[in-house]
Write a protein that holds these residues in place. Sequence first.
Motif, short mmCIF file in Angstrom:
data_model
loop_
_atom_site.label_atom_id
_atom_site.label_comp_id
_atom_site.label_asym_id
_atom_site.label_seq_id
_atom_site.Cartn_x
_atom_site.Cartn_y
_atom_site.Cartn_z
N LYS A 72 -23.04 5.83 -34.29
CA LYS A 72 -23.79 5.98 -35.52
C LYS A 72 -25.15 6.56 -35.13
O LYS A 72 -25.68 6.26 -34.06
N THR A 73 -25.70 7.40 -36.00
CA THR A 73 -27.02 7.97 -35.76
C THR A 73 -27.93 7.57 -36.92
O THR A 73 -27.47 7.03 -37.92
N ALA A 125 -30.90 17.80 -30.75
CA ALA A 125 -32.35 17.70 -30.51
C ALA A 125 -33.00 16.80 -31.55
O ALA A 125 -33.91 16.02 -31.23
N LEU A 126 -32.56 16.88 -32.80
CA LEU A 126 -33.13 16.02 -33.84
C LEU A 126 -32.81 14.55 -33.59
O LEU A 126 -33.58 13.67 -33.99
N LEU A 127 -31.69 14.30 -32.95
CA LEU A 127 -31.25 12.92 -32.71
C LEU A 127 -31.76 12.36 -31.39
O LEU A 127 -31.57 11.17 -31.11
N ALA A 128 -32.37 13.20 -30.57
CA ALA A 128 -32.82 12.74 -29.24
C ALA A 128 -34.02 11.82 -29.34
O ALA A 128 -34.77 11.84 -30.26
#
Length: 155
Positions: free
Chosen positions: A110-111, A152-155
Amino acid sequence: MPSTQHWLMKSEPDECSIDDALAAPGRTVPWTGVRNYQARNFMRDAMRVGNGVLFYHSSCAEPGIVGIARVASGSRADPTQFDPASPYHDPASKPESPRWLLVDVQALRKTRLLGLAELRGVPALAGMRVLQRGNRLSITPVTPAEWRAIEALLA
């Protein structure tokens, strides 16, 4: 049809949420109910086991990407088309020549929610199919550059 290794797959969270998928045996769910020929053809002709999936909640208060998954099976007949009690029943489809297919999808994690407003604000995602006006497909290809921008947005 061009081959892709990444997909965005929409699910209504009251039908199958990322939490439902993570709680399923093997964290794997059959992606039933696809009733669009183009989306069906993606599953039949282009999806491969191991392809990355952006798990997207649609038709809800906050639509957007909510998880990372992978294609876990090849395509096969969607049994809901043959079930008269299913909202996805298709009386014109026959078991010997099924019209509708599914693939299994395995949830990996899940993010945080990546909502439409945030996605639209990322220049690298300007061409992403889910952000295009009038796009209603439940399954769309994701380019490698779009996948990297999401990562990259989730890093």
